[in-house]
Design a protein around this motif. Structure first.
Motif, short mmCIF file in Angstrom:
data_model
loop_
_atom_site.label_atom_id
_atom_site.label_comp_id
_atom_site.label_asym_id
_atom_site.label_seq_id
_atom_site.Cartn_x
_atom_site.Cartn_y
_atom_site.Cartn_z
N GLN A 115 0.81 -1.21 0.00
CA GLN A 115 0.00 0.00 0.00
C GLN A 115 0.84 1.26 0.00
N SER A 116 2.08 1.13 0.48
CA SER A 116 2.95 2.29 0.51
C SER A 116 3.54 2.60 -0.87
N LEU A 117 3.44 1.61 -1.80
CA LEU A 117 3.97 1.81 -3.14
C LEU A 117 2.88 2.39 -4.03
N PRO A 118 3.21 3.27 -4.95
CA PRO A 118 2.19 3.86 -5.83
C PRO A 118 1.65 2.83 -6.82
N ASP A 119 0.37 2.84 -7.01
CA ASP A 119 -0.27 1.95 -7.96
C ASP A 119 -0.29 2.63 -9.32
N PRO A 120 0.42 2.06 -10.32
CA PRO A 120 0.48 2.75 -11.62
C PRO A 120 -0.87 2.87 -12.30
N ASP A 121 -1.80 1.97 -11.97
CA ASP A 121 -3.11 2.01 -12.61
C ASP A 121 -4.13 2.85 -11.85
N ALA A 122 -3.79 3.25 -10.62
CA ALA A 122 -4.76 3.99 -9.82
C ALA A 122 -5.10 5.33 -10.45
N GLY A 123 -4.08 6.07 -10.90
CA GLY A 123 -4.33 7.36 -11.51
C GLY A 123 -5.11 7.23 -12.80
N PHE A 124 -4.77 6.21 -13.59
CA PHE A 124 -5.49 6.01 -14.84
C PHE A 124 -6.94 5.64 -14.59
N SER A 125 -7.18 4.77 -13.61
CA SER A 125 -8.54 4.33 -13.31
C SER A 125 -9.41 5.50 -12.86
N SER A 126 -8.85 6.37 -12.03
CA SER A 126 -9.63 7.51 -11.56
C SER A 126 -9.90 8.49 -12.70
N LEU A 127 -8.91 8.67 -13.58
CA LEU A 127 -9.08 9.57 -14.72
C LEU A 127 -10.13 9.01 -15.68
N LYS A 128 -10.09 7.71 -15.89
CA LYS A 128 -11.07 7.07 -16.77
C LYS A 128 -12.47 7.21 -16.20
N ALA A 129 -12.61 6.97 -14.89
CA ALA A 129 -13.93 7.10 -14.25
C ALA A 129 -14.45 8.53 -14.35
N LEU A 130 -13.55 9.50 -14.23
CA LEU A 130 -13.94 10.90 -14.31
C LEU A 130 -14.49 11.23 -15.70
N TRP A 131 -13.80 10.78 -16.74
CA TRP A 131 -14.22 11.10 -18.10
C TRP A 131 -15.44 10.30 -18.53
N GLU A 132 -15.65 9.13 -17.93
CA GLU A 132 -16.86 8.37 -18.26
C GLU A 132 -18.12 9.09 -17.77
N LYS A 133 -17.97 9.95 -16.77
CA LYS A 133 -19.10 10.71 -16.23
C LYS A 133 -19.14 12.14 -16.76
N ALA A 134 -18.23 12.49 -17.67
CA ALA A 134 -18.14 13.87 -18.14
C ALA A 134 -19.39 14.27 -18.91
N LYS A 135 -19.81 15.52 -18.71
CA LYS A 135 -20.96 16.09 -19.41
C LYS A 135 -20.52 17.39 -20.09
N PHE A 136 -20.95 17.54 -21.33
CA PHE A 136 -20.62 18.74 -22.09
C PHE A 136 -21.88 19.35 -22.67
N ARG A 137 -21.88 20.68 -22.74
CA ARG A 137 -22.92 21.41 -23.45
C ARG A 137 -22.33 21.93 -24.75
N LEU A 138 -23.00 21.69 -25.87
CA LEU A 138 -22.52 22.14 -27.16
C LEU A 138 -23.30 23.36 -27.62
N ARG A 139 -22.57 24.33 -28.16
CA ARG A 139 -23.21 25.52 -28.71
C ARG A 139 -22.58 25.83 -30.06
N THR A 140 -23.41 26.03 -31.06
CA THR A 140 -22.94 26.35 -32.41
C THR A 140 -22.90 27.85 -32.61
N LEU A 141 -21.77 28.35 -33.10
CA LEU A 141 -21.60 29.77 -33.36
C LEU A 141 -21.82 30.02 -34.85
N LYS A 142 -22.86 30.76 -35.18
CA LYS A 142 -23.25 31.00 -36.57
C LYS A 142 -22.70 32.33 -37.05
#
Length: 527
Positions: A115-142
């Motif tokens: 547990q004292s050693l860094p988990d190389p996949d921990a950062g990736f897993s959290s980043l992936k989970a964050l982007w899986e929940k990402a929401k964007f609003r799209l607006r078209t500029l005419k």
């Protein structure tokens, strides 16, 4: 696969023809067949992929694996005979329990240490989970009346350049047009916003406010113009004698503007005086992409060549070539009306290349080692642009079979696939820019037929966003050697040449010469 490749080639031609200002009668006939060809390609790809290659999400794949494990367990329990323990076996059973307990203790100690050693996949897993929940609003500029070829961003402003010859400045929070910068007589092909400290230097030299920001634009009218962001005034204009197809700004020393032309020439201009410091014939064809990274400049061309330059301050010729890799290394050969143009994004020793194929090429510019990053689940994908955000690589992907457009996100520096962002109303993306809001949220702008602003919504936002975030398990493969991909593309190129010969013999493609010459002009305008 032969028919699939022929259909992909025809659809690439049609998609590029649709970006032209006007079509000949023969070209219009080709475009009219898009729906028919797209339907046939989708049918063939479905047959080739099989049911196991259906469009799957990671969650569904995990459920499938769980069902397989459960079925296997049931199978074993049905075929395992029941054994009755003898009276003396309880001692052996106790020993096994004690041994198991000791193993658990040892395991817990090891886990406690790990547990004292860094988990190389921990950062990736959290980043992936964050982007899986990402929401964007799209607006078209005419406002633009033609293809948007380039975009940039400064604070709450978006700057866009178009083939309609104008540069427009937009206020993002209100989605309104603030400035219309007219002055170019040809299509605008490239934009850049210099850093604030260099803007202060030029503002001081021009006796303007020290808070003034500037925009640099290049055009097919052979001019580079420098505009004030506050008033839209053109304060400097430089004639380059060649259509400008790309530019970048070197934020080192006194600052330089580097331009690329449709003839393959690179030119270096002093930021404050706009004097020409150097001209070099770097490429054999149009320079479609330029990027600076500290004192380095990276250039790419439709000839498939990628060059790396070092800038020396005070030298008579500031650009010194460090490295050059041809199409035999980059795999970006035959950049014509079929595949499109070359775009690049550099990071450290690596250059990410988008050349109209289904994968992103990753070139180590020091060693020449080339790898590929899967950016589409089949060969029917077209990668038009690639860009970087801190910690993220973003690649656009246009599906020839369905017409759908997607932004694929990869973590950096590992280049591991995170998530795909798409919308049913999203048109083909030809250019991309990104920045962060003061609160840390993402704001992006994409251009092509439409100019679209992507604004990330806060995590506690209850309503659904305009963008779907999903994961395609087929993109989970990491970087792979490019040999197989190169062979596949060579085979496709050979197949394309055979098809051209057949069509020429049959007299069914009288407008091929017009397409080639037309695209030569078009790719200049689109860059």
């Amino acid at each position: 696969m032969g028919e699939v490749r022929k259909l992909q080639k025809k659809l690439r031609q049609i998609e590029n023809l649709e970006l032209k200002v006007s079509l000949t009668p023969e070209e219009a006939v080709k475009v009219s067949r898009k729906k028919e060809l797209r339907s046939r390609l989708a049918e063939l790809l479905l047959q080739l992929s099989g049911p196991q290659q259906s469009h799957c999400i990671v969650g569904e794949e995990e459920d499938k694996m769980k069902r397989q494990v459960d079925n296997a367990a049931e199978h074993l329990s049905d075929h395992t005979p029941a054994v009755k323990l003898a009276r003396g076996d309880h001692l052996e059973k106790d020993d096994k329990r004690k041994s198991a307990a000791q193993e658990e203790i040892k395991k817990g100690e090891v886990e406690g240490q790990s547990q004292s050693l860094p988990d190389p996949d921990a950062g990736f897993s959290s980043l992936k989970a964050l982007w899986e929940k990402a929401k964007f609003r799209l607006r078209t500029l005419k406002g633009h009346s033609d293809i948007i070829t380039c975009v940039a961003a400064v604070d709450n402003l978006v700057i866009s350049g178009s083939r309609d010859t104008t540069v427009k400045v937009w206020h993002v929070p209100t989605a309104t047009e603030q400035r219309n910068l007219g002055g170019h007589s040809g299509g605008v092909t490239c934009l850049h916003t210099p850093p604030a400290e260099y803007c202060r230097q030029l503002a001081s030299a021009l006796h303007l406010s020290e808070k003034e920001r500037f925009i640099i634009s290049g055009s097919t009218d052979c001019c580079v113009r420098i505009w004030t962001l506050s008033s839209g005034q053109c304060v400097k204009s430089v004639y380059t004698f060649n259509a400008v197809t790309s530019l970048c700004f070197i934020a080192e020393w006194e600052g330089y503007i580097v331009t690329g032309s449709d003839a393959g020439k690179l030119q270096v201009w002093d930021w404050l005086s706009q004097e020409n410091r150097q001209s070099v014939n770097a490429h054999l064809d149009a320079v479609t992409t330029l990027q600076s990274q500290g004192p380095l400049v990276f250039s790419g061309s439709t000839d498939g060549r990628v060059c790396v330059w070092e800038v020396s301050d005070g030298a008579a010729k500031p650009l010194n070539q460090l490295q050059q890799w041809g199409s035999e290394v980059t795999g970006c050969s035959k950049l014509d009306e079929v595949t499109g143009s070359l775009r690049l994004s550099a990071r450290g020793d690596h250059i990410f290349l988008a050349n109209g194929r289904s994968s992103i090429r990753v070139l180590n510019w020091r060693t020449g080692a080339m790898r590929r990053l899967t950016n589409h689940s089949s060969t029917a994908g077209v990668t038009d642009c690639v860009n970087q955000i801190p910690g993220l690589l973003v690649g656009s992907c246009f599906d020839l079979a369905t017409g759908a457009n997607t932004l694929n996100l990869f973590s950096l520096p590992q280049c591991r696939y995170l998530v795909s962002l798409t919308s049913s109303e999203l048109p083909r993306i030809l250019c991309f820019a990104a920045w962060l809001t003061p609160s840390g949220g993402h704001r992006w702008v994409t251009g092509g037929r439409d100019l679209t602003v992507w604004e990330q919504l806060p995590g506690n936002f209850k309503k659904r966003g305009d963008v779907n975030a999903r994961r395609d398990a087929r993109l989970d493969s990491s970087l792979a050697e490019s040999d197989g991909d190169s062979q596949e593309e060579e085979s496709e190129a050979d197949n394309d040449e055979d098809e051209d010969e057949d069509e020429a013999a049959a007299g069914n493609d009288a407008s091929d010469a017009e397409e080639v010459s037309g695209w030569s002009w078009l790719r200049c305008v689109l860059q």
